[in-house]
Scaffold this motif. Structure first.
Motif, PDB file in Angstrom:
ATOM      1  N   PRO A  32       0.814  -1.212   0.000  1.00 34.52           N
ATOM      2  CA  PRO A  32       0.000   0.000   0.000  1.00 34.52           C
ATOM      3  C   PRO A  32       0.847   1.260   0.000  1.00 34.52           C
ATOM      4  O   PRO A  32       1.938   1.301   0.546  1.00 34.52           O
ATOM      5  N   LYS A  33       0.331   2.299  -0.631  1.00 34.70           N
ATOM      6  CA  LYS A  33       0.982   3.603  -0.679  1.00 34.70           C
ATOM      7  C   LYS A  33       0.096   4.598   0.076  1.00 34.70           C
ATOM      8  O   LYS A  33      -1.114   4.638  -0.097  1.00 34.70           O
ATOM      9  N   THR A  34       0.716   5.413   0.929  1.00 35.10           N
ATOM     10  CA  THR A  34      -0.014   6.437   1.658  1.00 35.10           C
ATOM     11  C   THR A  34      -0.117   7.664   0.763  1.00 35.10           C
ATOM     12  O   THR A  34       0.891   8.243   0.369  1.00 35.10           O
ATOM     13  N   VAL A  35      -1.344   8.054   0.438  1.00 36.32           N
ATOM     14  CA  VAL A  35      -1.582   9.182  -0.442  1.00 36.32           C
ATOM     15  C   VAL A  35      -1.732  10.470   0.367  1.00 36.32           C
ATOM     16  O   VAL A  35      -1.258  11.527  -0.024  1.00 36.32           O
ATOM     17  N   VAL A  62      -5.102   8.227   4.035  1.00 34.00           N
ATOM     18  CA  VAL A  62      -5.716   7.612   2.856  1.00 34.00           C
ATOM     19  C   VAL A  62      -4.653   6.693   2.265  1.00 34.00           C
ATOM     20  O   VAL A  62      -3.571   7.141   1.910  1.00 34.00           O
ATOM     21  N   ILE A  63      -4.966   5.401   2.189  1.00 33.54           N
ATOM     22  CA  ILE A  63      -4.013   4.402   1.702  1.00 33.54           C
ATOM     23  C   ILE A  63      -4.595   3.732   0.468  1.00 33.54           C
ATOM     24  O   ILE A  63      -5.760   3.339   0.459  1.00 33.54           O
ATOM     25  N   VAL A  64      -3.771   3.612  -0.573  1.00 33.30           N
ATOM     26  CA  VAL A  64      -4.192   2.968  -1.821  1.00 33.30           C
ATOM     27  C   VAL A  64      -3.407   1.684  -1.973  1.00 33.30           C
ATOM     28  O   VAL A  64      -2.169   1.680  -1.934  1.00 33.30           O
TER      29      VAL A  64
END
Length: 80
Positions: A32-35, A62-64
């Protein structure tokens, strides 16, 4: 019969270990990437107890999740 490893003895083994660590450090783990991330701290002194503070810490994120990557060995799923 397995292919012989390059290098012999202790230094050959040590070189392979360094190579594995170097490759692992350079590889992107995916995941996951933290946006968006917002940290907020609120403090309030209690009226009935002077010198005592109530502190609240809030973290909004917000994590994608990245879609899975496909390799050449497995074809991607069909979308019909």
């Amino acid at each position: 019969m397995p292919k012989p490893l390059p290098g012999k003895g202790f230094f050959g083994w040590l070189g392979r270990q360094v190579g594995h660590v170097k490759k692992a450090a350079a590889t992107d783990p995916g995941g996951p990437k933290t946006v968006f991330r917002k940290n907020r701290v609120e403090e309030k002194e209690l009226a009935d107890q002077p010198g005592v503070k109530l502190r609240r810490t809030v973290i909004d994120e917000v994590i994608v999740q990245a879609p899975p990557k496909f390799t050449d060995s497995a074809p991607p799923p069909r979308e019909d």
